[in-house]
Scaffold this active site. Structure first.
Site, mmCIF file in Angstrom:
data_model
loop_
_atom_site.group_PDB
_atom_site.id
_atom_site.type_symbol
_atom_site.label_atom_id
_atom_site.label_comp_id
_atom_site.label_asym_id
_atom_site.label_seq_id
_atom_site.Cartn_x
_atom_site.Cartn_y
_atom_site.Cartn_z
ATOM 1 N N GLY A 72 0.824 -1.095 0.113
ATOM 2 C CA GLY A 72 0.134 -0.025 -0.115
ATOM 3 C C GLY A 72 0.745 1.369 -0.113
ATOM 4 C CE LYS A 73 6.747 0.039 -0.714
ATOM 5 N NZ LYS A 73 6.469 -1.310 -0.816
ATOM 6 C CB SER A 519 14.834 -24.258 8.485
ATOM 7 O OG SER A 519 15.316 -24.531 7.036
ATOM 8 C CE LYS A 562 11.273 -24.763 5.100
ATOM 9 N NZ LYS A 562 11.907 -24.378 6.591
HETATM 10 P P1 ADP Z 1 2.959 -0.815 -3.099
HETATM 11 O O1 ADP Z 1 3.236 0.669 -3.564
HETATM 12 O O2 ADP Z 1 3.366 -0.822 -1.649
HETATM 13 O O3 ADP Z 1 3.829 -1.793 -3.776
HETATM 14 P P2 ADP Z 1 0.462 -0.461 -3.911
HETATM 15 O O4 ADP Z 1 -0.010 0.525 -3.014
HETATM 16 O O5 ADP Z 1 0.716 -0.082 -5.357
HETATM 17 O O6 ADP Z 1 1.508 -1.299 -3.241
HETATM 18 O O7 ADP Z 1 -0.885 -1.498 -3.718
HETATM 19 C C1 ADP Z 1 -1.397 -1.835 -4.943
HETATM 20 C C2 ADP Z 1 -2.875 -2.484 -4.605
HETATM 21 O O8 ADP Z 1 -2.882 -3.536 -3.755
HETATM 22 C C3 ADP Z 1 -3.552 -1.076 -4.087
HETATM 23 O O9 ADP Z 1 -3.932 -0.436 -5.476
HETATM 24 C C4 ADP Z 1 -4.564 -1.900 -3.395
HETATM 25 O O10 ADP Z 1 -5.824 -2.334 -4.499
HETATM 26 C C5 ADP Z 1 -4.020 -2.986 -2.715
HETATM 27 N N1 ADP Z 1 -3.366 -2.771 -1.397
HETATM 28 C C6 ADP Z 1 -2.104 -2.871 -1.236
HETATM 29 N N2 ADP Z 1 -2.012 -2.512 0.123
HETATM 30 C C7 ADP Z 1 -3.131 -2.195 0.756
HETATM 31 C C8 ADP Z 1 -3.688 -1.665 1.948
HETATM 32 N N3 ADP Z 1 -2.788 -1.650 3.002
HETATM 33 N N4 ADP Z 1 -5.061 -1.432 2.050
HETATM 34 C C9 ADP Z 1 -5.873 -1.552 0.789
HETATM 35 N N5 ADP Z 1 -5.388 -2.019 -0.089
HETATM 36 C C10 ADP Z 1 -4.019 -2.261 -0.445
#
Ligand code: ADP
Length: 636
Positions: A72-73, A519, A562
Site C-alpha cells: 500500500g505504499k 532450518s 514446506k
Molecule cells: P506498493 O506501493 O506498496 O507496492 P500499492 O499501493 O501499489 O503497493 O498496492 C497495490 C494495490 O494493492 C492497491 O491499489 C490496493 O488495491 C491493494 N493494497 C495494497 N496495500 C493495501 C492496503 N494496505 N490496504 C488496502 N489495499 C491495499
C-alpha cells in the site's frame, strides 16, 4: 491544531464503522459492505503509516516508506495528495529569450491562466500573419499589375517571387514567439500526484528535445523543445518514487538539489544532443517527496537524500501482517468489497468465498494468528476469482472460484518450484519410498512463498588429517559446520562416536536454492547420524526444523509451504517442530495427502525417520540418551 485533527479523524473512523452495524464476518456477500470514499480510509492494516501520512500532509513533510512491495505504499502516497492543504495551483509557462536563445525564460501564472495566455499569443500571431499576408498579396498584385501595364512581365514575376519567399521565411518566426505551456493545472483540483518510479533522468528532471535542423530557418526554437520533468509536474503536489535506490546517483543528487532549492532548471539530458546547450531559468518544483523501497533498497539510496528526507520529514515502516482478530478480519473483508468495487467488472463474493480468502490470507501470512498484508497479491487473486465467476456468467463468486483462482494465480516462484519438483521426480532426484543410509529429505523455501523438497546426503569417513573436517560447498558448508557444532554433542550421545575424528561429507542433491540457514540443521543431523550408524532413513519422510545444542527442535519459517511441497512430491509424513504446529494452514487437498508429525526433540525425529532392524535396540539407545541428557542438565 494537530490534536483536534486527530480527534476529527478518529470520530470519522468510528462513524464509518457504524455504517456497518452487522459484523462483516456475518454478511451474506461482499456487496452488502459499504466502502469508504477517500483513499486514505481504504488503506488496511497500516494504521501507523496512515497516521504519519495524515500528519505529514498537514505539514507538507517528506516521507520515506520502508516495506515490501504490494502493501500500500503508492496507495498512501496518492492518498496524501488528497490530504494536502488546499493551495493556489500554478501554471508554468516558458518563453523565448531574445537576448540568449539558449536560456528560455520561465514564468508562473495562476492556475488556468496559462492556457488563456498561450491562446491569446497564438491568436495574435495568427492575426499578424494574416495582416501581413494580405498586405503582401496586395503588394504582389500591385507589382504584377504594374508589370502587365508597363510590359515588364519578367521583372514582375521575379519581384513577386522574392516577396513571397520573404513572407514564407518570416512566418515561422512569428509563431515561434508564442510561449509554451510547460505545466498546466486545473483551478480547484486536488494537488497533483506524480509517480516517478523507474523514470529515467529526462522524465524525472525535465529535458530539452534534440533539434535536427539547427539553423537555416527551419529550426524549432529552444523554448519549444523544453519538456517538464516529474519534479515540475508535481509542483505543489506529491512526487512518489518507489525503489528509490534504483535511480542513478546523478538523478538522486539532482533530486536532492530540487528538494533543497524548490526550483530546478531544465536542460537537455543527453550530452550529444543540441538540447544540451539549452538551460532554462529555474523552474519551480516545490513538491512533497514520498520515497519508498524495501529495507535493502533504502540502505542503498544516496545518504544525503535519505538524511534530507529524514531530517525534514518522517520515516515509516510498512507492516507485512496483521493480527487475526475479529476487527482485522472485518477490515480484510472490507478490502474484498473495495477491490470488487474498484475493479468495477467482477461480481461480489459470497460468504464461503470470503472465508476461503480469509484462509488464504492466514496461510500467506506465514505466521501464527496473523493475516497477510501483501494485499496487491491478494487483490490479484480476488480479480482472477472474479474473472472466473464472470466468465461463467455467475452472479456471485463462490469458494470454488477462489480455489480455482488459487491454482491459476500462483506466483512465479511457486511455478518454478512445481517445475523443479516435477523435473527432479523425472530424474529420480526425489526418492519418496524405501530407505537409504545417509540420505534425508529436507524441506526448503524458495523465494518467499513456495516450498520444495531438498534431499541432503551425508557420508562419513575416518579423518585423513589430525582433526575431522566438514566437506561441503558454498552455503551448505556454513550450515553444516554450524549444525555440526550443535549436533556433535548429540551425535556423541547417540552414537558414542566423536565426529571430530571423522570427515563428514554433506551435499544437497539437485540444485540448491534459497535455504535459510538453520532450518536444515535437523535434516543434516539426521543424515549424519544415519551415516555414522549405518541406519537407513525412511524416504517417504521429510523434515524441517532447527536443532539446539541440547537436542531440542526449534521453530522455523515457511512451514506451510514446506508441507505443501512435500505433499506434492509424494512424501507421506512430514516432521515439523511442535512449536510451528499453529503456523500450519494448509489446503485441504494437501492435508489428506500427508501426515504431520510435530516433534520437540531429535530423539523423536530419529524415531520417526530411521528404520531399525530391532526396535528394542533403538529404545534402549533412546533411553540411554535421554538419561544422559537429564544427567547433563542436572550437572549444570
Ligand atoms: P506498493 O506501493 O506498496 O507496492 P500499492 O499501493 O501499489 O503497493 O498496492 C497495490 C494495490 O494493492 C492497491 O491499489 C490496493 O488495491 C491493494 N493494497 C495494497 N496495500 C493495501 C492496503 N494496505 N490496504 C488496502 N489495499 C491495499
Amino acid at each position: 491544531g494537530l490534536d483536534t485533527d486527530a480527534e476529527k479523524t478518529e470520530s470519522a473512523g468510528s462513524d464509518s464503522l457504524e455504517e456497518n452495524p452487522v459484523p462483516l464476518s456475518e454478511v451474506a456477500n461482499s456487496g452488502e459492505i459499504s466502502v469508504p470514499e477517500s483513499l486514505i480510509d481504504q488503506v488496511i492494516g497500516q494504521e501507523h503509516a496512515v497516521e504519519v501520512m495524515r500528519k505529514a500532509a498537514i505539514q507538507r513533510r517528506h516521507v520515506l516508506m520502508i516495506g515490501i512491495p504490494g502493501t500500500g505504499k503508492s496507495m498512501l502516497a496518492k492518498a496524501m495528495a488528497e490530504l494536502l492543504p488546499k493551495e493556489e495551483m500554478q501554471d508554468i509557462l516558458i518563453y523565448p529569450n531574445s537576448e540568449d536563445p539558449n536560456e528560455p525564460v520561465v514564468r508562473t501564472v495562476p492556475s488556468g491562466k496559462g492556457k488563456e495566455i498561450v491562446g491569446a499569443h497564438k491568436q495574435e500571431a495568427m492575426k499578424r500573419t494574416k495582416t501581413r499576408s494580405t498586405l503582401i498579396l496586395l503588394l504582389i498584385f500591385g507589382i504584377m499589375g504594374y508589370a502587365l501595364i508597363s510590359g515588364q512581365l519578367l521583372f514582375g514575376i521575379i519581384a513577386a517571387a522574392f516577396i513571397f519567399m520573404a513572407m514564407q521565411y518570416s512566418r515561422p518566426k512569428e509563431e515561434a514567439m508564442v510561449p509554451k505551456l510547460l505545466v498546466s493545472t486545473k483551478p480547484d483540483s486536488i494537488a497533483p500526484f506524480i509517480d516517478g518510479t523507474g523514470s529515467h533522468a529526462g522524465a524525472l528532471l525535465g529535458d530539452v528535445r534534440h533539434d535536427p535542423f539547427q539553423s537555416g530557418g527551419l529550426e524549432t526554437p529552444a523554448h519549444d523543445r523544453v519538456e517538464a520533468g516529474g519534479i515540475h509536474k508535481a509542483h505543489k503536489g506529491v512526487l512518489f518514487i518507489d525503489e528509490i535506490n534504483t535511480l542513478t546517483p546523478h538523478s538522486q543528487q539532482s533530486l536532492l538539489t530540487a528538494l533543497q532549492e524548490g526550483e530546478f532548471p531544465i536542460t537537455g539530458q543527453s550530452e550529444r544532443s543540441s538540447g544540451a546547450m539549452v538551460r532554462t531559468e529555474p523552474v519551480p518544483c516545490r513538491f512533497v517527496m514520498v520515497a519508498a523501497g524495501n529495507m535493502d533498497g533504502v540502505q542503498g539510496m544516496h545518504p544525503a537524500l535519505r538524511s534530507r528526507i529524514r531530517g525534514y520529514g518522517y520515516e515509516v515502516y510498512m507492516q507485512e501482517t496483521m493480527l487475526d482478530t475479529p476487527e482485522n478480519r472485518d477490515k480484510f473483508i472490507r478490502f474484498i468489497a473495495q477491490e470488487v468495487k474498484n475493479d468495477g467488472k467482477i461480481p461480489h463474493f459470497d460468504h464461503e468465498a470470503i472465508e476461503e480468502l480469509l484462509l488464504e490470507a492466514r496461510r500467506r501470512s506465514n505466521r501464527k494468528g496473523h493475516l497477510t498484508l501483501k494485499l496487491r497479491d491478494m487483490g490479484g487473486l480476488i480479480r482472477v476469482a472474479g474473472d472466473l465467476a464472470r466468465q461463467e456468467g455467475a452472479e456471485i463468486a463462490t469458494a470454488k472460484h477462489v480455489l480455482d483462482a488459487k491454482s491459476m494465480a500462483r506466483s512465479i516462484e511457486d511455478q518454478v518450484s512445481d517445475e523443479y519438483i516435477r523435473r527432479s521426480l523425472e530424474y529420480d532426484l526425489t526418492v519418496v519410498e524405501g530407505a537409504l543410509v545417509g540420505r534425508v529429505n529436507g524441506l526448503a523455501v524458495m523465494g518467499s512463498d513456495s516450498g520444495s523438497v531438498l534431499p541432503i546426503m551425508a557420508e562419513v569417513t575416518p579423518t585423513q588429517g589430525a582433526t575431522g573436517q566438514v566437506i561441503a560447498t558454498g552455503l551448505l558448508k556454513e550450515i553444516a559446520q554450524e549444525s555440526i557444532k550443535n549436533v556433535s554433542a548429540i551425535i556423541k550421545n547417540f552414537t558414542g562416536k566423536d565426529i571430530r575424528n571423522m570427515d563428514v561429507h554433506v551435499q544437497f542433491l539437485g540444485t540448491y536454492n534459497g535455504v535459510e540457514g538453520d532450518s536444515a540443521s535437523v535434516t543434516v543431523a539426521t543424515a549424519i547420524i544415519s551415516a555414522i550408524e549405518n541406519i537407513p532413513v525412511r524416504q517417504d519422510v521429510a523434515m524441517t526444523g532447527s536443532l539446539s545444542v541440547r537436542g531440542n527442535v526449534l521453530p522455523i519459517g515457511g512451514v506451510t509451504y514446506k508441507i505443501e511441497a512435500a505433499a506434492k512430491a509424494g512424501i507421506k509424513k512430514v516432521i515439523i517442530p511442535q512449536s510451528n504446529l499453529d503456523d500450519v494452514v494448509i489446503e485441504e487437498r494437501y492435508a489428506k495427502m500427508v501426515e504431520i508429525v510435530p516433534v520437540t526433540t531429535i530423539e523423536e525425529v530419529l524415531e520417526h525417520a530411521l528404520v531399525f532392524e530391532r526396535k528394542e535396540d533403538f529404545i534402549a539407545k533412546i533411553k540411554e540418551m535421554s538419561s544422559r541428557r537429564a544427567k547433563a542438565f542436572a550437572d549444570k
